[in-house]
Design a protein around this motif. Structure first.
Motif: not given
Length: 213
Positions: A100-109
């Motif tokens: 449930f403790l997912s990482s932050a958004c990894q999307a490009g700008p």
């Protein structure tokens, strides 16, 4: 995107496949009409769906252009999808709290800008704290909420079901339902959401006990 999966061997993927195939009553919120599950199915290679493909699976392909405007590609990949009296049912399943403790958004700008704009609209409408960065904290939880909100903006009364499996000892999962409740309360607080908002009645939690399967 249709993402073919192997038969689950452990964790939430294993249990959601088993429940959809053999114990659908364990995934059924009391307040919903009986759910007709459309994924993951053995006859469909246990495929999971994301982006406009999940709309196709739900018979809502006409909404695809609007989804592309709202959210960039590589959006949520749904653990299960169903229909309850024609209303879409979106499922996120977990077997242990660390999932449930997912990482932050990894999307490009460019994509991140669109995601943050979507989050801003959702936060405003749900009276959430506008200063909390949903792309940074509990991102997976936040983007599932955002997609539920988007459906309602389209006039589609979708439902979001969070499945928190119990007693998955191999994954060191929770024993008590209260553990899952506490985890979601923490996430809701961290995202600056009020305890009750306009989507509350469309969010459901079920906790199947895998030791009974």
């Amino acid at each position: 995107m249709r993402v073919v999966q192997r038969e689950g061997r452990r964790g939430s993927q294993k249990w959601i496949q088993i429940c959809v195939a053999r114990y659908p009553n364990l995934l059924q919120p009391e307040s919903l009409a009986p759910i007709e599950w459309v994924s993951p199915l053995a006859g469909d290679e246990y495929a999971e769906y994301r982006d406009t493909a999940f709309l196709d699976r739900l018979g809502l392909e006409a909404l695809a252009p609007n989804l592309r405007t709202f959210w960039p590609e590589r959006g949520p990949q749904w653990d299960a999808l169903g229909l309850a009296d024609r209303a879409p049912v979106l499922v996120e399943a977990k077997a242990h709290v660390s999932e449930f403790l997912s990482s932050a958004c990894q999307a490009g700008p460019a994509s991140r800008g669109r995601i943050e704009a979507a989050f801003l609209a959702v936060k405003r409408d749900l009276n959430a704290d506008g200063d909390v960065n949903w792309a940074q904290y509990f991102y997976q939880y936040a983007n599932r909420l955002a997609h539920l909100w988007w459906f309602h903006e389209q006039g589609v009364k979708a439902h979001l079901v969070f499945v928190g499996f119990l007693n998955d000892h191999e994954m060191k999962g929770p024993v008590h339902r209260e553990t899952w409740i506490a985890a979601f309360e923490v996430a809701t607080y961290a995202l600056g959401l009020p305890a009750r908002h306009k989507l509350s009645g469309y969010i459901h939690h079920v906790s199947p006990d895998v030791s009974l399967l």
